[in-house]
Design a protein around this motif. Sequence first.
Motif, PDB file in Angstrom:
ATOM      1  N   ILE A  47       0.847  -1.209   0.000  1.00  0.00           N
ATOM      2  CA  ILE A  47       0.000   0.000   0.000  1.00  0.00           C
ATOM      3  C   ILE A  47       0.881   1.258   0.000  1.00  0.00           C
ATOM      4  N   ASP A  49       3.917   1.550  -1.188  1.00  0.00           N
ATOM      5  CA  ASP A  49       4.525   1.713  -2.522  1.00  0.00           C
ATOM      6  C   ASP A  49       3.514   2.291  -3.504  1.00  0.00           C
ATOM      7  N   PHE A  51       1.032   4.157  -2.765  1.00  0.00           N
ATOM      8  CA  PHE A  51       0.819   5.567  -2.397  1.00  0.00           C
ATOM      9  C   PHE A  51       1.951   6.419  -2.992  1.00  0.00           C
ATOM     10  N   VAL A  58      -4.649   8.645   0.655  1.00  0.00           N
ATOM     11  CA  VAL A  58      -4.717   8.502   2.111  1.00  0.00           C
ATOM     12  C   VAL A  58      -5.888   7.610   2.570  1.00  0.00           C
ATOM     13  N   MET A  61      -4.875   4.071   2.481  1.00  0.00           N
ATOM     14  CA  MET A  61      -3.892   3.742   3.530  1.00  0.00           C
ATOM     15  C   MET A  61      -4.602   3.580   4.874  1.00  0.00           C
ATOM     16  N   ASP A  98       2.954  13.253  14.282  1.00  0.00           N
ATOM     17  CA  ASP A  98       2.921  11.963  13.585  1.00  0.00           C
ATOM     18  C   ASP A  98       1.748  11.121  14.090  1.00  0.00           C
ATOM     19  N   ASP A 101       0.450   4.700  14.045  1.00  0.00           N
ATOM     20  CA  ASP A 101       0.541   3.981  15.326  1.00  0.00           C
ATOM     21  C   ASP A 101       0.650   2.464  15.235  1.00  0.00           C
ATOM     22  N   ILE A 102       0.606   1.917  14.026  1.00  0.00           N
ATOM     23  CA  ILE A 102       0.617   0.441  13.954  1.00  0.00           C
ATOM     24  C   ILE A 102       1.954  -0.120  14.441  1.00  0.00           C
ATOM     25  N   LEU A 106       2.772  -2.396  17.767  1.00  0.00           N
ATOM     26  CA  LEU A 106       3.470  -3.700  17.733  1.00  0.00           C
ATOM     27  C   LEU A 106       4.651  -3.697  18.696  1.00  0.00           C
ATOM     28  N   VAL A 107       5.379  -2.586  18.719  1.00  0.00           N
ATOM     29  CA  VAL A 107       6.522  -2.482  19.648  1.00  0.00           C
ATOM     30  C   VAL A 107       6.002  -2.635  21.081  1.00  0.00           C
ATOM     31  N   CYS A 144      10.174   5.128  25.030  1.00  0.00           N
ATOM     32  CA  CYS A 144      10.240   4.610  23.669  1.00  0.00           C
ATOM     33  C   CYS A 144       9.532   5.577  22.722  1.00  0.00           C
ATOM     34  N   LEU A 149       7.653   9.457   9.844  1.00  0.00           N
ATOM     35  CA  LEU A 149       7.792  10.422   8.750  1.00  0.00           C
ATOM     36  C   LEU A 149       9.153  11.094   8.842  1.00  0.00           C
ATOM     37  N   GLY A 178      11.343   3.441  14.050  1.00  0.00           N
ATOM     38  CA  GLY A 178      10.397   3.834  13.012  1.00  0.00           C
ATOM     39  C   GLY A 178      11.112   3.778  11.678  1.00  0.00           C
ATOM     40  N   ALA A 179      10.346   3.574  10.603  1.00  0.00           N
ATOM     41  CA  ALA A 179      10.942   3.291   9.295  1.00  0.00           C
ATOM     42  C   ALA A 179      12.059   4.245   8.842  1.00  0.00           C
ATOM     43  N   ASP A 197      13.022  -3.045  14.455  1.00  0.00           N
ATOM     44  CA  ASP A 197      11.672  -3.617  14.465  1.00  0.00           C
ATOM     45  C   ASP A 197      11.223  -3.944  15.887  1.00  0.00           C
ATOM     46  N   ALA A 201      13.267  -4.393  19.443  1.00  0.00           N
ATOM     47  CA  ALA A 201      13.015  -3.416  20.523  1.00  0.00           C
ATOM     48  C   ALA A 201      12.761  -4.144  21.840  1.00  0.00           C
TER      49      ALA A 201
HETATM   50 CO1  B1M Z   1       1.411   7.297   6.046  1.00  0.00          CO
HETATM   51  N1  B1M Z   1       3.176   7.492   5.268  1.00  0.00           N
HETATM   52  N2  B1M Z   1       1.113   9.211   5.870  1.00  0.00           N
HETATM   53  N3  B1M Z   1      -0.336   6.914   6.730  1.00  0.00           N
HETATM   54  N4  B1M Z   1       1.802   5.479   5.826  1.00  0.00           N
HETATM   55  C1  B1M Z   1       4.030   6.307   5.229  1.00  0.00           C
HETATM   56  C2  B1M Z   1       4.883   6.199   6.484  1.00  0.00           C
HETATM   57  C3  B1M Z   1       4.880   6.543   3.902  1.00  0.00           C
HETATM   58  C4  B1M Z   1       6.253   5.847   3.909  1.00  0.00           C
HETATM   59  C5  B1M Z   1       4.046   6.145   2.662  1.00  0.00           C
HETATM   60  C6  B1M Z   1       4.790   6.372   1.360  1.00  0.00           C
HETATM   61  O1  B1M Z   1       4.887   7.480   0.927  1.00  0.00           O
HETATM   62  N5  B1M Z   1       5.310   5.300   0.751  1.00  0.00           N
HETATM   63  C7  B1M Z   1       4.963   8.096   3.898  1.00  0.00           C
HETATM   64  C8  B1M Z   1       6.152   8.710   4.643  1.00  0.00           C
HETATM   65  C9  B1M Z   1       7.189   9.244   3.696  1.00  0.00           C
HETATM   66  C10 B1M Z   1       8.297   9.868   4.439  1.00  0.00           C
HETATM   67  O2  B1M Z   1       8.165  10.564   5.402  1.00  0.00           O
HETATM   68  N6  B1M Z   1       9.480   9.599   3.940  1.00  0.00           N
HETATM   69  C11 B1M Z   1       3.642   8.471   4.543  1.00  0.00           C
HETATM   70  C12 B1M Z   1       3.007   9.728   4.382  1.00  0.00           C
HETATM   71  C13 B1M Z   1       3.649  10.689   3.401  1.00  0.00           C
HETATM   72  C14 B1M Z   1       1.828  10.073   5.076  1.00  0.00           C
HETATM   73  C15 B1M Z   1       1.071  11.412   5.025  1.00  0.00           C
HETATM   74  C16 B1M Z   1       1.963  12.664   5.057  1.00  0.00           C
HETATM   75  C17 B1M Z   1       0.180  11.374   3.774  1.00  0.00           C
HETATM   76  C18 B1M Z   1      -0.610  12.638   3.501  1.00  0.00           C
HETATM   77  O3  B1M Z   1      -1.407  13.063   4.286  1.00  0.00           O
HETATM   78  N7  B1M Z   1      -0.328  13.209   2.361  1.00  0.00           N
HETATM   79  C19 B1M Z   1       0.174  11.327   6.276  1.00  0.00           C
HETATM   80  C20 B1M Z   1       0.852  11.904   7.530  1.00  0.00           C
HETATM   81  C21 B1M Z   1      -0.100  11.954   8.695  1.00  0.00           C
HETATM   82  C22 B1M Z   1       0.658  12.247   9.976  1.00  0.00           C
HETATM   83  O4  B1M Z   1       1.188  11.362  10.598  1.00  0.00           O
HETATM   84  N8  B1M Z   1       0.734  13.526  10.338  1.00  0.00           N
HETATM   85  C23 B1M Z   1       0.040   9.842   6.405  1.00  0.00           C
HETATM   86  C24 B1M Z   1      -1.071   9.239   6.966  1.00  0.00           C
HETATM   87  C25 B1M Z   1      -1.240   7.859   7.087  1.00  0.00           C
HETATM   88  C26 B1M Z   1      -2.556   7.230   7.575  1.00  0.00           C
HETATM   89  C27 B1M Z   1      -3.161   7.980   8.768  1.00  0.00           C
HETATM   90  C28 B1M Z   1      -3.532   7.200   6.435  1.00  0.00           C
HETATM   91  C29 B1M Z   1      -2.072   5.765   7.874  1.00  0.00           C
HETATM   92  C30 B1M Z   1      -1.647   5.536   9.355  1.00  0.00           C
HETATM   93  C31 B1M Z   1      -2.750   4.910  10.182  1.00  0.00           C
HETATM   94  C32 B1M Z   1      -2.233   4.386  11.497  1.00  0.00           C
HETATM   95  O5  B1M Z   1      -1.053   4.213  11.743  1.00  0.00           O
HETATM   96  N9  B1M Z   1      -3.193   4.163  12.375  1.00  0.00           N
HETATM   97  C33 B1M Z   1      -0.802   5.665   7.034  1.00  0.00           C
HETATM   98  C34 B1M Z   1      -0.195   4.424   6.691  1.00  0.00           C
HETATM   99  C35 B1M Z   1      -0.966   3.185   7.001  1.00  0.00           C
HETATM  100  C36 B1M Z   1       1.084   4.363   6.076  1.00  0.00           C
HETATM  101  C37 B1M Z   1       1.845   3.120   5.569  1.00  0.00           C
HETATM  102  C38 B1M Z   1       1.173   2.657   4.278  1.00  0.00           C
HETATM  103  C39 B1M Z   1       1.945   1.947   6.514  1.00  0.00           C
HETATM  104  C40 B1M Z   1       2.535   2.293   7.899  1.00  0.00           C
HETATM  105  C41 B1M Z   1       2.495   1.051   8.736  1.00  0.00           C
HETATM  106  O6  B1M Z   1       1.624   0.911   9.561  1.00  0.00           O
HETATM  107  N10 B1M Z   1       3.413   0.078   8.454  1.00  0.00           N
HETATM  108  C42 B1M Z   1       3.294   3.719   5.337  1.00  0.00           C
HETATM  109  C43 B1M Z   1       4.059   3.025   4.224  1.00  0.00           C
HETATM  110  C44 B1M Z   1       4.952   1.916   4.738  1.00  0.00           C
HETATM  111  O7  B1M Z   1       5.215   1.764   5.896  1.00  0.00           O
HETATM  112  N11 B1M Z   1       5.485   1.146   3.832  1.00  0.00           N
HETATM  113  C45 B1M Z   1       3.047   5.170   5.317  1.00  0.00           C
HETATM  114  C46 B1M Z   1       3.413  -1.201   9.110  1.00  0.00           C
HETATM  115  C47 B1M Z   1       4.156  -1.107  10.457  1.00  0.00           C
HETATM  116  C48 B1M Z   1       4.175  -2.476  11.119  1.00  0.00           C
HETATM  117  O8  B1M Z   1       5.485  -0.725  10.197  1.00  0.00           O
HETATM  118  O9  B1M Z   1       5.191   1.528  11.290  1.00  0.00           O
HETATM  119  O10 B1M Z   1       7.333   0.943  10.040  1.00  0.00           O
HETATM  120  P1  B1M Z   1       6.196   0.518  10.901  1.00  0.00           P
HETATM  121  O11 B1M Z   1       6.772  -0.065  12.255  1.00  0.00           O
HETATM  122  C49 B1M Z   1       7.815  -1.007  12.315  1.00  0.00           C
HETATM  123  C50 B1M Z   1       9.209  -0.374  12.385  1.00  0.00           C
HETATM  124  O12 B1M Z   1       9.289   0.915  11.801  1.00  0.00           O
HETATM  125  C51 B1M Z   1       9.565  -0.411  13.817  1.00  0.00           C
HETATM  126  O13 B1M Z   1       8.891  -1.567  14.309  1.00  0.00           O
HETATM  127  C52 B1M Z   1       7.638  -1.688  13.666  1.00  0.00           C
HETATM  128  C53 B1M Z   1       7.241  -3.137  13.587  1.00  0.00           C
HETATM  129  O14 B1M Z   1       8.281  -4.038  13.401  1.00  0.00           O
HETATM  130  N12 B1M Z   1       9.261   0.676  14.737  1.00  0.00           N
HETATM  131  C54 B1M Z   1      10.000   0.824  15.870  1.00  0.00           C
HETATM  132  C55 B1M Z   1       8.277   1.603  14.746  1.00  0.00           C
HETATM  133  N13 B1M Z   1       8.365   2.351  15.852  1.00  0.00           N
HETATM  134  C56 B1M Z   1       9.410   1.877  16.573  1.00  0.00           C
HETATM  135  C57 B1M Z   1       9.947   2.281  17.806  1.00  0.00           C
HETATM  136  C58 B1M Z   1      11.053   1.589  18.303  1.00  0.00           C
HETATM  137  C59 B1M Z   1      11.625   0.551  17.577  1.00  0.00           C
HETATM  138  C60 B1M Z   1      11.100   0.142  16.368  1.00  0.00           C
HETATM  139  O15 B1M Z   1      11.650   1.871  19.478  1.00  0.00           O
HETATM  140  C61 B1M Z   1      11.047   2.762  20.358  1.00  0.00           C
END
Ligand code: B1M
Length: 210
Positions: A47, A49, A51, A58, A61, A98, A101-102, A106-107, A144, A149, A178-179, A197, A201
């Motif tokens: 999703i 990618d 996006f 949005v 997502m 930011d 929260d997913i 998980l963390v 933590c 972003l 965070g990513a 991840d 953590a």
């Molecule tokens: Co957003 N979003 N999003 N989004 N979103 C991303 C992050 C993005 C990469 C998508 C993309 O462009 N490919 C991109 C960021 C680009 C960047 O900054 N470089 C992005 C963007 C741009 C945005 C908006 C700005 C879009 C807009 O409005 N134009 C906006 C910002 C809103 C804001 O926060 N102010 C936005 C909004 C949203 C939604 C609200 C629609 C939704 C979030 C809903 C929610 O979380 N309840 C959303 C989603 C779902 C995503 C993607 C698709 C999925 C995120 C996710 O849940 N991943 C994401 C794309 C992607 O990740 N490929 C994207 C699954 C999750 C398990 O992984 O969160 O990485 P992750 O967590 C991992 C690790 O990172 C780590 O462990 C986790 C699990 O192993 N980790 C930690 C996380 N926290 C940790 C803390 C630790 C240690 C490890 O220690 C304390």
Amino acid sequence: MAVLDDLREKTMKGKRKETGPLVQQALDEGIDPQEILDAMIDAMGVIGDRFSKGECFVPEMLVAARAMSAGTDVLKPAMAAGGAEPLGHAVIGTVKGDMHDIGKNLVRMMIEGKGVEIDDLGVDVPPETFVEYIKDHPECKVVCLSALLTTTMPALEETIKAIEDAGLRDNVKIMVGGAPVTQEFADQIGADAYTPDAGAAAERIAEFYK
Ligand code: B1M
């Protein structure tokens, strides 16, 4: 495995009423909880990618995120079933500005599985809220911080700075993730640990209570 393909598909399509039952089915089939989680994380990657390429927006997502949350709710008991001895107290939150929260959830789940009592301050948490929390909870030994972003990475540093300015830096260890976050960035902002991840953590935090 058919059930995981189905789960991946339904997560991508945001079918939140179907992901919970599919996770349960996968568990009943004896599939490893980590594999089930990975299927949903894959779906979020796809999703993300799409996006980036402008192929979805949005709302897509958001519904995918809700579908994944419904799935992880069912998965939680299996993931967090550590039965570990209580280790200590911590706090977690996604930093100011930011809303993601997913990953943070998980963390938290994996850390709970290690036997750490962890309070969750939610998303968009201002530095002052962390500071107040640490003041009010002297038992809290680890903070933590999650950021998804590139635009909210500076809020990690601001939070650490606020904790320092309040004279509380020596009271807590600070973990970041965070990513977009890297070890290099974590070192630069003075965090005590970076992990890529949720599993890592949970392993790392346990070391702080030894
Ligand atoms: Co957003 N979003 N999003 N989004 N979103 C991303 C992050 C993005 C990469 C998508 C993309 O462009 N490919 C991109 C960021 C680009 C960047 O900054 N470089 C992005 C963007 C741009 C945005 C908006 C700005 C879009 C807009 O409005 N134009 C906006 C910002 C809103 C804001 O926060 N102010 C936005 C909004 C949203 C939604 C609200 C629609 C939704 C979030 C809903 C929610 O979380 N309840 C959303 C989603 C779902 C995503 C993607 C698709 C999925 C995120 C996710 O849940 N991943 C994401 C794309 C992607 O990740 N490929 C994207 C699954 C999750 C398990 O992984 O969160 O990485 P992750 O967590 C991992 C690790 O990172 C780590 O462990 C986790 C699990 O192993 N980790 C930690 C996380 N926290 C940790 C803390 C630790 C240690 C490890 O220690 C304390």
